[in-house]
Design a protein around this motif. Structure first.
Motif, PDB file in Angstrom:
ATOM      1  N   ALA A  60       5.421 -24.306  -8.720  1.00 52.08           N
ATOM      2  CA  ALA A  60       4.062 -23.963  -9.561  1.00 52.08           C
ATOM      3  C   ALA A  60       5.133 -23.411 -11.432  1.00 52.08           C
ATOM      4  CB  ALA A  60       3.660 -22.095  -8.897  1.00 52.08           C
ATOM      5  N   GLU A  61       4.187 -23.154 -12.021  1.00 49.77           N
ATOM      6  CA  GLU A  61       4.602 -22.957 -12.912  1.00 49.77           C
ATOM      7  C   GLU A  61       5.250 -20.957 -13.184  1.00 49.77           C
ATOM      8  OE1 GLU A  61       1.191 -23.264 -16.139  1.00 49.77           O
ATOM      9  OE2 GLU A  61       2.518 -25.240 -16.055  1.00 49.77           O
ATOM     10  N   ASN A  62       6.066 -20.851 -13.904  1.00 47.58           N
ATOM     11  CA  ASN A  62       6.438 -18.986 -14.243  1.00 47.58           C
ATOM     12  C   ASN A  62       6.730 -18.983 -12.869  1.00 47.58           C
ATOM     13  OD1 ASN A  62       6.747 -16.253 -15.175  1.00 47.58           O
ATOM     14  ND2 ASN A  62       4.275 -16.202 -15.650  1.00 47.58           N
ATOM     15  N   LEU A  63       7.541 -19.250 -12.256  1.00 49.08           N
ATOM     16  CA  LEU A  63       8.110 -18.975 -11.348  1.00 49.08           C
ATOM     17  C   LEU A  63       9.196 -17.241 -10.571  1.00 49.08           C
ATOM     18  CD1 LEU A  63       9.937 -22.757 -10.157  1.00 49.08           C
ATOM     19  CD2 LEU A  63       7.978 -21.324  -8.863  1.00 49.08           C
ATOM     20  N   LYS A  64       9.226 -16.655 -12.207  1.00 50.47           N
ATOM     21  CA  LYS A  64      10.095 -15.468 -12.218  1.00 50.47           C
ATOM     22  C   LYS A  64       8.964 -14.866 -11.905  1.00 50.47           C
ATOM     23  CE  LYS A  64      12.859 -17.216 -16.868  1.00 50.47           C
ATOM     24  NZ  LYS A  64      13.388 -16.432 -17.497  1.00 50.47           N
ATOM     25  N   PHE A  65       7.934 -14.813 -11.910  1.00 49.51           N
ATOM     26  CA  PHE A  65       6.276 -13.992 -11.785  1.00 49.51           C
ATOM     27  C   PHE A  65       6.498 -13.620  -9.957  1.00 49.51           C
ATOM     28  CE2 PHE A  65       2.431 -13.718  -9.259  1.00 49.51           C
ATOM     29  CZ  PHE A  65       1.736 -12.421 -10.233  1.00 49.51           C
ATOM     30  N   TYR A  66       6.551 -15.267  -9.223  1.00 47.04           N
ATOM     31  CA  TYR A  66       6.625 -15.242  -8.050  1.00 47.04           C
ATOM     32  C   TYR A  66       8.043 -14.507  -7.510  1.00 47.04           C
ATOM     33  CZ  TYR A  66       3.074 -18.603  -8.705  1.00 47.04           C
ATOM     34  OH  TYR A  66       1.848 -18.769  -8.901  1.00 47.04           O
ATOM     35  N   LEU A  67       8.978 -14.759  -7.720  1.00 49.37           N
ATOM     36  CA  LEU A  67      10.583 -14.203  -7.370  1.00 49.37           C
ATOM     37  C   LEU A  67       9.944 -12.326  -7.541  1.00 49.37           C
ATOM     38  CD1 LEU A  67      12.889 -14.503  -6.319  1.00 49.37           C
ATOM     39  CD2 LEU A  67      13.940 -14.444  -8.943  1.00 49.37           C
ATOM     40  N   ALA A  68       9.768 -12.212  -8.837  1.00 50.86           N
ATOM     41  CA  ALA A  68       9.581 -11.241  -9.434  1.00 50.86           C
ATOM     42  C   ALA A  68       8.968  -9.571  -8.062  1.00 50.86           C
ATOM     43  CB  ALA A  68       9.247 -10.542 -10.286  1.00 50.86           C
ATOM     44  N   MET A  69       7.492 -10.947  -7.917  1.00 53.72           N
ATOM     45  CA  MET A  69       6.698  -9.852  -6.962  1.00 53.72           C
ATOM     46  C   MET A  69       6.855  -9.748  -5.518  1.00 53.72           C
ATOM     47  SD  MET A  69       4.054  -9.051  -8.296  1.00 53.72           S
ATOM     48  CE  MET A  69       2.265  -9.263  -6.872  1.00 53.72           C
ATOM     49  N   SER A  70       7.310 -10.844  -5.007  1.00 50.77           N
ATOM     50  CA  SER A  70       8.075 -11.074  -3.870  1.00 50.77           C
ATOM     51  C   SER A  70       9.589  -9.967  -3.607  1.00 50.77           C
ATOM     52  CB  SER A  70       9.124 -12.423  -3.250  1.00 50.77           C
ATOM     53  OG  SER A  70       9.632 -12.491  -1.779  1.00 50.77           O
ATOM     54  N   ILE A  71      10.661 -10.089  -4.120  1.00 47.16           N
ATOM     55  CA  ILE A  71      11.873  -8.608  -4.608  1.00 47.16           C
ATOM     56  C   ILE A  71      10.954  -7.264  -4.360  1.00 47.16           C
ATOM     57  CG2 ILE A  71      13.479  -8.312  -5.364  1.00 47.16           C
ATOM     58  CD1 ILE A  71      14.028 -10.218  -6.952  1.00 47.16           C
ATOM     59  N   GLY A  72       9.877  -7.223  -5.091  1.00 51.28           N
ATOM     60  CA  GLY A  72       8.552  -5.804  -5.008  1.00 51.28           C
ATOM     61  C   GLY A  72       8.813  -5.918  -3.452  1.00 51.28           C
ATOM     62  N   LEU A  73       7.730  -6.592  -3.088  1.00 48.77           N
ATOM     63  CA  LEU A  73       7.595  -6.368  -1.369  1.00 48.77           C
ATOM     64  C   LEU A  73       8.782  -6.473  -0.294  1.00 48.77           C
ATOM     65  CD1 LEU A  73       4.937  -8.986  -1.923  1.00 48.77           C
ATOM     66  CD2 LEU A  73       4.156  -6.842  -1.644  1.00 48.77           C
ATOM     67  N   ILE A  74       9.663  -7.003  -0.624  1.00 49.99           N
ATOM     68  CA  ILE A  74      11.336  -6.560   0.382  1.00 49.99           C
ATOM     69  C   ILE A  74      11.395  -5.100  -0.517  1.00 49.99           C
ATOM     70  CG2 ILE A  74      13.346  -7.182   0.526  1.00 49.99           C
ATOM     71  CD1 ILE A  74      12.738 -10.318   0.273  1.00 49.99           C
ATOM     72  N   LEU A  75      11.027  -4.969  -0.948  1.00 47.39           N
ATOM     73  CA  LEU A  75      12.014  -3.304  -1.627  1.00 47.39           C
ATOM     74  C   LEU A  75      10.641  -2.446  -1.053  1.00 47.39           C
ATOM     75  CD1 LEU A  75      13.487  -3.854  -5.026  1.00 47.39           C
ATOM     76  CD2 LEU A  75      14.326  -3.154  -2.856  1.00 47.39           C
ATOM     77  N   ALA A  76       9.842  -2.401  -0.734  1.00 50.76           N
ATOM     78  CA  ALA A  76       8.471  -1.815  -0.656  1.00 50.76           C
ATOM     79  C   ALA A  76       8.925  -1.520   0.736  1.00 50.76           C
ATOM     80  CB  ALA A  76       6.717  -2.449  -0.507  1.00 50.76           C
ATOM     81  N   PHE A  77       8.889  -2.682   1.476  1.00 55.77           N
ATOM     82  CA  PHE A  77       9.059  -2.722   3.085  1.00 55.77           C
ATOM     83  C   PHE A  77      10.392  -2.160   3.222  1.00 55.77           C
ATOM     84  CE2 PHE A  77      12.243  -4.819   6.224  1.00 55.77           C
ATOM     85  CZ  PHE A  77      11.495  -4.313   7.368  1.00 55.77           C
ATOM     86  N   SER A  78      11.242  -1.920   2.603  1.00 58.75           N
ATOM     87  CA  SER A  78      13.411  -1.268   2.838  1.00 58.75           C
ATOM     88  C   SER A  78      12.669  -0.287   2.754  1.00 58.75           C
ATOM     89  CB  SER A  78      14.146  -1.624   1.541  1.00 58.75           C
ATOM     90  OG  SER A  78      14.322  -2.471   1.812  1.00 58.75           O
ATOM     91  N   GLY A  79      11.757   0.554   1.518  1.00 57.43           N
ATOM     92  CA  GLY A  79      12.193   2.019   1.349  1.00 57.43           C
ATOM     93  C   GLY A  79      10.400   2.593   2.684  1.00 57.43           C
ATOM     94  N   ASP A  80       9.764   1.416   3.221  1.00 54.46           N
ATOM     95  CA  ASP A  80       9.662   2.272   3.882  1.00 54.46           C
ATOM     96  C   ASP A  80       9.989   2.648   4.903  1.00 54.46           C
ATOM     97  OD1 ASP A  80       6.282   2.262   3.593  1.00 54.46           O
ATOM     98  OD2 ASP A  80       6.173   0.121   4.327  1.00 54.46           O
ATOM     99  N   TYR A  81      11.609   1.999   5.605  1.00 53.95           N
ATOM    100  CA  TYR A  81      12.087   2.132   6.321  1.00 53.95           C
ATOM    101  C   TYR A  81      13.248   3.144   6.039  1.00 53.95           C
ATOM    102  CZ  TYR A  81      16.442   1.670   9.190  1.00 53.95           C
ATOM    103  OH  TYR A  81      17.199   2.046  10.304  1.00 53.95           O
ATOM    104  N   LEU A  82      13.139   3.176   4.766  1.00 52.09           N
ATOM    105  CA  LEU A  82      14.589   4.442   4.546  1.00 52.09           C
ATOM    106  C   LEU A  82      14.001   5.408   4.702  1.00 52.09           C
ATOM    107  CD1 LEU A  82      15.994   2.626   1.419  1.00 52.09           C
ATOM    108  CD2 LEU A  82      17.360   3.034   3.802  1.00 52.09           C
ATOM    109  N   ILE A  83      12.648   6.146   4.129  1.00 52.07           N
ATOM    110  CA  ILE A  83      11.887   7.498   3.377  1.00 52.07           C
ATOM    111  C   ILE A  83      11.375   7.856   4.264  1.00 52.07           C
ATOM    112  CG2 ILE A  83       9.639   6.354   3.832  1.00 52.07           C
ATOM    113  CD1 ILE A  83       9.495   8.554   1.014  1.00 52.07           C
ATOM    114  N   GLY A  84      11.852   7.152   6.254  1.00 53.30           N
ATOM    115  CA  GLY A  84      11.831   7.742   7.327  1.00 53.30           C
ATOM    116  C   GLY A  84      12.858   8.908   7.991  1.00 53.30           C
ATOM    117  N   TYR A  85      14.127   8.604   6.708  1.00 53.01           N
ATOM    118  CA  TYR A  85      15.640   9.135   7.374  1.00 53.01           C
ATOM    119  C   TYR A  85      15.671  10.471   5.847  1.00 53.01           C
ATOM    120  CZ  TYR A  85      15.533   5.707  11.321  1.00 53.01           C
ATOM    121  OH  TYR A  85      15.305   4.662  11.968  1.00 53.01           O
TER     122      TYR A  85
END
Length: 227
Positions: free
Chosen positions: A56-81
């Motif tokens: 796909a074109e503009n792979l940087k978009f997909y990479l940044a979105m994926s990192i954002g989603l992974i960080l959101a998951f990490s935030g869900d875990y960390l904010i509980g503590y």
């Protein structure tokens, strides 16, 4: 392959929606929360891998979105503590979402205007609402920085939508609004705590927001941004 990817996205998103209902029905069980969050993060990775595989074109978009989603998951875990660590991780995830939006279109004057107006509203609320109680002073500062970032996330999404209305920008703008609303409900729940429904409103819009952001990756790849 396009139909298969769309079906996979719809199936996984439907599963997250169902698990979100179960999660809230079971007293906001932390383990169920992590499962829901891990699922939307996995969907982001799946869509990223599909983007690489299909060249796909503009792979940087997909990479940044994926990192954002992974960080959101990490935030869900960390904010509980730890609220500060969790909020910081969420904020970093939001920054990656904004970066992804910028890969669709570079920042323009209208983006700053919209984001600034949203942030001004957040500042007024955080500093003037008489019901807000920050027992730990640094929490107000954390919320202020977070408000700045989420304002830019929604502002940039709206700016992209106004200039270039297509299936991807519509989904992203809607998801960003849900995210903004969810964060507002989180503030009401954590720092006012007067209404029982705020927690449900927060999580009821949070998971759809992340799922639609992941879906935007799939839609961009299979439609090439056609209206």
């Amino acid at each position: 392959m396009k139909k298969i990817m769309l079906a996979v996205n719809i199936l996984i998103i439907s599963a997250v929606f169902y698990m979100n209902y179960i999660y809230q029905s079971n007293g906001f069980n932390f383990t169920l929360k992590c499962i829901c969050s891990a699922t939307f993060a996995i969907l982001g990775v799946i869509n990223l891998l599909h983007a690489f595989a299909s060249r796909a074109e503009n792979l940087k978009f997909y990479l940044a979105m994926s990192i954002g989603l992974i960080l959101a998951f990490s935030g869900d875990y960390l904010i509980g503590y730890d609220f500060i660590k969790g909020a910081a991780t969420f904020a970093l995830g939001h920054i990656f979402f904004v970066i992804a939006y910028c890969f669709l279109e570079r920042m323009q004057k209208s983006d700053y205007i919209i984001s600034g107006a949203l942030f001004a509203g957040c500042l007024i609320f955080l500093n003037c609402c008489p019901f807000l109680t920050f027992d730990v002073p640094i929490y107000r500062a954390v919320c202020t920085v977070y408000a700045l970032i989420i304002s830019f996330m929604l502002g940039k999404a709206l700016g992209n939508l106004i200039r270039n209305r297509n299936s991807v920008t519509i989904i992203i703008a809607f998801a960003s609004f849900l995210f903004f609303f969810s964060d507002l409900m989180l503030v009401l729940d954590w720092f006012i705590g007067a209404w029982e429904w705020t927690d449900n409103a927060c999580m009821g819009t949070y998971y759809p927001a992340l799922c639609f952001l992941a879906l935007s990756m799939c839609i961009k790849n299979i439609t090439k941004n056609k209206i």
